[in-house]
Scaffold this motif. Structure first.
Motif, PDB file in Angstrom:
ATOM      1  N   ASN A 172       0.804  -1.221   0.000  1.00  0.00           N
ATOM      2  CA  ASN A 172       0.000   0.000   0.000  1.00  0.00           C
ATOM      3  C   ASN A 172       0.841   1.276   0.000  1.00  0.00           C
ATOM      4  O   ASN A 172       0.350   2.316   0.407  1.00  0.00           O
ATOM      5  CB  ASN A 172      -0.904   0.011   1.237  1.00  0.00           C
ATOM      6  CG  ASN A 172      -1.887  -1.121   1.218  1.00  0.00           C
ATOM      7  OD1 ASN A 172      -2.351  -1.521   0.169  1.00  0.00           O
ATOM      8  ND2 ASN A 172      -2.199  -1.658   2.375  1.00  0.00           N
ATOM      9  N   ASP A 173       2.062   1.221  -0.420  1.00  0.00           N
ATOM     10  CA  ASP A 173       2.934   2.388  -0.344  1.00  0.00           C
ATOM     11  C   ASP A 173       3.146   2.981  -1.735  1.00  0.00           C
ATOM     12  O   ASP A 173       4.159   2.737  -2.390  1.00  0.00           O
ATOM     13  CB  ASP A 173       4.264   1.998   0.294  1.00  0.00           C
ATOM     14  CG  ASP A 173       5.122   3.195   0.639  1.00  0.00           C
ATOM     15  OD1 ASP A 173       4.716   4.334   0.321  1.00  0.00           O
ATOM     16  OD2 ASP A 173       6.194   2.996   1.225  1.00  0.00           O
ATOM     17  N   GLU A 174       2.169   3.774  -2.199  1.00  0.00           N
ATOM     18  CA  GLU A 174       2.218   4.315  -3.553  1.00  0.00           C
ATOM     19  C   GLU A 174       3.387   5.263  -3.782  1.00  0.00           C
ATOM     20  O   GLU A 174       3.732   5.561  -4.921  1.00  0.00           O
ATOM     21  CB  GLU A 174       0.915   5.063  -3.889  1.00  0.00           C
ATOM     22  CG  GLU A 174      -0.313   4.205  -3.860  1.00  0.00           C
ATOM     23  CD  GLU A 174      -0.973   4.203  -2.484  1.00  0.00           C
ATOM     24  OE1 GLU A 174      -0.628   5.043  -1.630  1.00  0.00           O
ATOM     25  OE2 GLU A 174      -1.836   3.355  -2.267  1.00  0.00           O
ATOM     26  N   ALA A 175       4.016   5.752  -2.716  1.00  0.00           N
ATOM     27  CA  ALA A 175       5.137   6.667  -2.857  1.00  0.00           C
ATOM     28  C   ALA A 175       6.470   5.933  -3.013  1.00  0.00           C
ATOM     29  O   ALA A 175       7.479   6.547  -3.364  1.00  0.00           O
ATOM     30  CB  ALA A 175       5.208   7.599  -1.644  1.00  0.00           C
ATOM     31  N   ALA A 176       6.494   4.638  -2.782  1.00  0.00           N
ATOM     32  CA  ALA A 176       7.746   3.874  -2.829  1.00  0.00           C
ATOM     33  C   ALA A 176       8.201   3.662  -4.267  1.00  0.00           C
ATOM     34  O   ALA A 176       7.386   3.463  -5.171  1.00  0.00           O
ATOM     35  CB  ALA A 176       7.555   2.522  -2.145  1.00  0.00           C
ATOM     36  N   ASP A 177       9.507   3.699  -4.473  1.00  0.00           N
ATOM     37  CA  ASP A 177      10.083   3.466  -5.806  1.00  0.00           C
ATOM     38  C   ASP A 177       9.608   2.144  -6.399  1.00  0.00           C
ATOM     39  O   ASP A 177       9.273   2.069  -7.571  1.00  0.00           O
ATOM     40  CB  ASP A 177      11.613   3.440  -5.743  1.00  0.00           C
ATOM     41  CG  ASP A 177      12.228   4.823  -5.743  1.00  0.00           C
ATOM     42  OD1 ASP A 177      11.501   5.795  -6.028  1.00  0.00           O
ATOM     43  OD2 ASP A 177      13.426   4.916  -5.459  1.00  0.00           O
ATOM     44  N   ARG A 178       9.585   1.096  -5.590  1.00  0.00           N
ATOM     45  CA  ARG A 178       9.197  -0.224  -6.103  1.00  0.00           C
ATOM     46  C   ARG A 178       7.747  -0.213  -6.569  1.00  0.00           C
ATOM     47  O   ARG A 178       7.404  -0.891  -7.522  1.00  0.00           O
ATOM     48  CB  ARG A 178       9.435  -1.313  -5.062  1.00  0.00           C
ATOM     49  CG  ARG A 178       8.447  -1.261  -3.919  1.00  0.00           C
ATOM     50  CD  ARG A 178       8.716  -2.271  -2.832  1.00  0.00           C
ATOM     51  NE  ARG A 178       7.746  -2.160  -1.777  1.00  0.00           N
ATOM     52  CZ  ARG A 178       7.692  -1.185  -0.879  1.00  0.00           C
ATOM     53  NH1 ARG A 178       8.580  -0.213  -0.930  1.00  0.00           N
ATOM     54  NH2 ARG A 178       6.775  -1.159   0.048  1.00  0.00           N
ATOM     55  N   TRP A 179       6.899   0.560  -5.909  1.00  0.00           N
ATOM     56  CA  TRP A 179       5.494   0.631  -6.301  1.00  0.00           C
ATOM     57  C   TRP A 179       5.374   1.298  -7.675  1.00  0.00           C
ATOM     58  O   TRP A 179       4.683   0.804  -8.556  1.00  0.00           O
ATOM     59  CB  TRP A 179       4.692   1.405  -5.252  1.00  0.00           C
ATOM     60  CG  TRP A 179       3.219   1.240  -5.422  1.00  0.00           C
ATOM     61  CD1 TRP A 179       2.437   0.294  -4.839  1.00  0.00           C
ATOM     62  CD2 TRP A 179       2.364   2.006  -6.262  1.00  0.00           C
ATOM     63  NE1 TRP A 179       1.134   0.442  -5.262  1.00  0.00           N
ATOM     64  CE2 TRP A 179       1.063   1.484  -6.137  1.00  0.00           C
ATOM     65  CE3 TRP A 179       2.560   3.083  -7.110  1.00  0.00           C
ATOM     66  CZ2 TRP A 179      -0.024   2.007  -6.807  1.00  0.00           C
ATOM     67  CZ3 TRP A 179       1.468   3.606  -7.798  1.00  0.00           C
ATOM     68  CH2 TRP A 179       0.200   3.065  -7.632  1.00  0.00           C
TER      69      TRP A 179
END
Length: 159
Positions: free
Chosen positions: A40-47
């Motif tokens: 649920n981490d839309e700000a993460a690079d992997r996302w």
């Protein structure tokens, strides 16, 4: 399967962009179908890299207003991000799962709210086996198994 380490904080287990790209390169070499659970981490690079590498987006949500609102906000953000992300949102499959027994009316109302926004909306009935420890296919009710098969078919249709 990559599994997080339950003894570490999530911040200590993050993949950066280059690690995700390497993981994707290795997985794609051996598998024609690669499935990512983005979290649920839309700000993460992997996302972001997962979205950029995706051909079919499946958005699960519970049959609660808060969960449905989060899914709706995600779809809206993708529509405004870029052309490829907007296409993913338009062709997404939304899965509305009943979180409590007897909330079929609310699940249907939430599912109806996504109709026309995405390619397909599927509902999954409440099943106690989804809340009781490890997920085991054979423990699911037949109606739940059938619903998940419909979800898989809708997702495969978009590939």
């Amino acid at each position: 399967m990559l599994r997080s380490n339950p003894e570490l904080l999530a911040t200590d287990q993050r993949l950066d962009r280059s690690q995700f790209d390497l993981l994707m390169q290795v997985a794609a070499r051996y598998y024609r179908l690669v499935v990512f659970d983005s979290g649920n981490d839309e700000a993460a690079d992997r996302w972001i890299r997962m979205v950029d590498s995706t051909r079919q987006l499946v958005i699960p949500t519970l049959a609660t207003p808060e969960s449905a609102e989060s899914a709706s906000l995600l779809l809206e953000a993708l529509r405004h991000r870029d052309e490829a992300s907007a296409r993913l949102a338009e062709h997404a499959v939304v899965v509305v799962t009943q979180s409590e027994p007897g909330d079929t009316t609310r699940a249907r109302r939430i599912a109806d709210g996504f109709a026309g926004w995405v390619r397909s909306v599927k509902t999954v009935p409440f099943d106690p086996a989804l809340k009781s420890g490890p997920l085991r296919w054979e423990r699911l009710r037949s109606t739940t198994r059938d619903a998940w098969l419909r979800v898989a078919a809708a997702a495969a249709e978009g590939l």
